[in-house]
Design a protein around this motif. Sequence first.
Motif, PDB file in Angstrom:
ATOM      1  N   HIS A 108      -8.116  -2.017  13.735  1.00 32.02           N
ATOM      2  CA  HIS A 108      -8.713  -1.883  12.405  1.00 32.02           C
ATOM      3  C   HIS A 108      -8.505  -3.149  11.576  1.00 32.02           C
ATOM      4  O   HIS A 108      -9.441  -3.665  10.966  1.00 32.02           O
ATOM      5  CB  HIS A 108      -8.115  -0.681  11.687  1.00 32.02           C
ATOM      6  CG  HIS A 108      -8.603  -0.502  10.291  1.00 32.02           C
ATOM      7  ND1 HIS A 108      -9.885  -0.078  10.005  1.00 32.02           N
ATOM      8  CD2 HIS A 108      -7.997  -0.714   9.090  1.00 32.02           C
ATOM      9  CE1 HIS A 108     -10.039  -0.028   8.694  1.00 32.02           C
ATOM     10  NE2 HIS A 108      -8.910  -0.414   8.118  1.00 32.02           N
ATOM     11  N   LYS A 124     -10.197  -6.813  12.913  1.00 36.82           N
ATOM     12  CA  LYS A 124     -11.634  -7.109  12.848  1.00 36.82           C
ATOM     13  C   LYS A 124     -11.922  -8.263  11.897  1.00 36.82           C
ATOM     14  O   LYS A 124     -12.712  -9.152  12.207  1.00 36.82           O
ATOM     15  CB  LYS A 124     -12.419  -5.869  12.422  1.00 36.82           C
ATOM     16  CG  LYS A 124     -12.554  -4.835  13.506  1.00 36.82           C
ATOM     17  CD  LYS A 124     -13.361  -3.657  13.024  1.00 36.82           C
ATOM     18  CE  LYS A 124     -13.412  -2.594  14.105  1.00 36.82           C
ATOM     19  NZ  LYS A 124     -14.187  -1.419  13.689  1.00 36.82           N
ATOM     20  N   VAL A 125     -11.297  -8.247  10.733  1.00 39.50           N
ATOM     21  CA  VAL A 125     -11.535  -9.305   9.746  1.00 39.50           C
ATOM     22  C   VAL A 125     -11.044 -10.642  10.286  1.00 39.50           C
ATOM     23  O   VAL A 125     -11.720 -11.666  10.171  1.00 39.50           O
ATOM     24  CB  VAL A 125     -10.827  -8.961   8.421  1.00 39.50           C
ATOM     25  CG1 VAL A 125     -10.951 -10.086   7.417  1.00 39.50           C
ATOM     26  CG2 VAL A 125     -11.383  -7.672   7.844  1.00 39.50           C
ATOM     27  N   ALA A 154     -13.376 -11.884  13.016  1.00 40.53           N
ATOM     28  CA  ALA A 154     -14.636 -12.362  12.458  1.00 40.53           C
ATOM     29  C   ALA A 154     -14.467 -13.783  11.920  1.00 40.53           C
ATOM     30  O   ALA A 154     -15.355 -14.625  12.077  1.00 40.53           O
ATOM     31  CB  ALA A 154     -15.127 -11.425  11.359  1.00 40.53           C
ATOM     32  N   ASP A 155     -13.311 -14.059  11.318  1.00 39.14           N
ATOM     33  CA  ASP A 155     -13.052 -15.411  10.827  1.00 39.14           C
ATOM     34  C   ASP A 155     -12.869 -16.386  11.984  1.00 39.14           C
ATOM     35  O   ASP A 155     -13.391 -17.495  11.951  1.00 39.14           O
ATOM     36  CB  ASP A 155     -11.811 -15.411   9.934  1.00 39.14           C
ATOM     37  CG  ASP A 155     -11.540 -16.783   9.335  1.00 39.14           C
ATOM     38  OD1 ASP A 155     -12.494 -17.391   8.809  1.00 39.14           O
ATOM     39  OD2 ASP A 155     -10.391 -17.241   9.417  1.00 39.14           O
ATOM     40  N   GLY A 166     -17.723 -15.688  11.795  1.00 39.70           N
ATOM     41  CA  GLY A 166     -18.582 -14.675  11.199  1.00 39.70           C
ATOM     42  C   GLY A 166     -19.471 -13.920  12.155  1.00 39.70           C
ATOM     43  O   GLY A 166     -20.287 -13.113  11.722  1.00 39.70           O
ATOM     44  N   ASN A 167     -19.345 -14.138  13.442  1.00 40.80           N
ATOM     45  CA  ASN A 167     -20.164 -13.425  14.426  1.00 40.80           C
ATOM     46  C   ASN A 167     -19.573 -12.023  14.615  1.00 40.80           C
ATOM     47  O   ASN A 167     -18.687 -11.811  15.434  1.00 40.80           O
ATOM     48  CB  ASN A 167     -20.185 -14.205  15.744  1.00 40.80           C
ATOM     49  CG  ASN A 167     -21.185 -13.637  16.731  1.00 40.80           C
ATOM     50  OD1 ASN A 167     -21.640 -12.506  16.595  1.00 40.80           O
ATOM     51  ND2 ASN A 167     -21.504 -14.433  17.733  1.00 40.80           N
ATOM     52  N   GLU A 168     -20.063 -11.066  13.830  1.00 44.23           N
ATOM     53  CA  GLU A 168     -19.505  -9.712  13.809  1.00 44.23           C
ATOM     54  C   GLU A 168     -19.632  -8.989  15.154  1.00 44.23           C
ATOM     55  O   GLU A 168     -18.726  -8.290  15.579  1.00 44.23           O
ATOM     56  CB  GLU A 168     -20.190  -8.877  12.715  1.00 44.23           C
ATOM     57  CG  GLU A 168     -19.933  -9.363  11.315  1.00 44.23           C
ATOM     58  CD  GLU A 168     -18.516  -9.092  10.850  1.00 44.23           C
ATOM     59  OE1 GLU A 168     -17.891  -8.137  11.330  1.00 44.23           O
ATOM     60  OE2 GLU A 168     -18.040  -9.868  10.002  1.00 44.23           O
ATOM     61  N   LYS A 169     -20.765  -9.168  15.813  1.00 41.54           N
ATOM     62  CA  LYS A 169     -20.990  -8.485  17.095  1.00 41.54           C
ATOM     63  C   LYS A 169     -19.987  -8.976  18.143  1.00 41.54           C
ATOM     64  O   LYS A 169     -19.388  -8.177  18.868  1.00 41.54           O
ATOM     65  CB  LYS A 169     -22.429  -8.723  17.552  1.00 41.54           C
ATOM     66  CG  LYS A 169     -22.864  -7.835  18.675  1.00 41.54           C
ATOM     67  CD  LYS A 169     -24.359  -7.979  18.927  1.00 41.54           C
ATOM     68  CE  LYS A 169     -24.777  -7.027  20.020  1.00 41.54           C
ATOM     69  NZ  LYS A 169     -26.204  -7.116  20.306  1.00 41.54           N
ATOM     70  N   ALA A 176     -17.122 -10.416  17.450  1.00 38.88           N
ATOM     71  CA  ALA A 176     -15.792 -10.016  16.980  1.00 38.88           C
ATOM     72  C   ALA A 176     -15.484  -8.573  17.388  1.00 38.88           C
ATOM     73  O   ALA A 176     -14.373  -8.276  17.830  1.00 38.88           O
ATOM     74  CB  ALA A 176     -15.689 -10.183  15.469  1.00 38.88           C
ATOM     75  N   ASP A 177     -16.457  -7.682  17.264  1.00 38.29           N
ATOM     76  CA  ASP A 177     -16.257  -6.290  17.683  1.00 38.29           C
ATOM     77  C   ASP A 177     -16.025  -6.184  19.187  1.00 38.29           C
ATOM     78  O   ASP A 177     -15.173  -5.423  19.641  1.00 38.29           O
ATOM     79  CB  ASP A 177     -17.453  -5.427  17.280  1.00 38.29           C
ATOM     80  CG  ASP A 177     -17.486  -5.134  15.788  1.00 38.29           C
ATOM     81  OD1 ASP A 177     -16.425  -5.243  15.132  1.00 38.29           O
ATOM     82  OD2 ASP A 177     -18.574  -4.801  15.283  1.00 38.29           O
ATOM     83  N   ASN A 231     -12.584  -7.560  19.960  1.00 34.64           N
ATOM     84  CA  ASN A 231     -11.608  -6.604  19.454  1.00 34.64           C
ATOM     85  C   ASN A 231     -11.455  -5.426  20.409  1.00 34.64           C
ATOM     86  O   ASN A 231     -10.339  -4.996  20.725  1.00 34.64           O
ATOM     87  CB  ASN A 231     -12.034  -6.127  18.068  1.00 34.64           C
ATOM     88  CG  ASN A 231     -10.942  -5.385  17.345  1.00 34.64           C
ATOM     89  OD1 ASN A 231      -9.757  -5.577  17.605  1.00 34.64           O
ATOM     90  ND2 ASN A 231     -11.337  -4.554  16.422  1.00 34.64           N
TER      91      ASN A 231
END
Length: 143
Positions: free
Chosen positions: A28, A31-32, A35-36, A40-43, A45-46, A49
């Motif tokens: 949880h 994730k932040v 992403a950093d 900033g690539n959220e996909k 990063a998920d 993770n």
Amino acid sequence: MDLTVVAYVIYLLISVALTIWVARTLSHNGKVFLADVLHGNEKLADAVNHLLVVGFYLVNLGFVTLYLRNNDRVADARGLFEALSVKLGVVLLVLGVLHLGNVYVLNKIRRRGLMEREQTPPVPPQDWTGPGNGPWAAPAAEA
């Protein structure tokens, strides 16, 4: 019932619950951070993770099951608490070391990304100055 078996059951319940709690907390809150690290690539990063959480579960639950065996027979309540404290203490230390290792590696990746960003000029070059045309060039001789 043998107290050694009771120690095994309590050890497994607490260790698995701790592993799940730590993995969820890291997932949880990580994730932040990821992403950093990944600009900033959220996909991505998920996905990273999720892979880290799966690896975390495999390593920790594998260690918990390998460390289950107790060579000494638990005879009384005092022995039960002593056996549990040693086993759970080692599990907590392993969880902490793995967590610190993950944070260290991710921080190295993050720092490398920050260094690469700092090396890129904020504004692309707009013109080319030849060797004799800059403000530092010697003034032209007048004829």
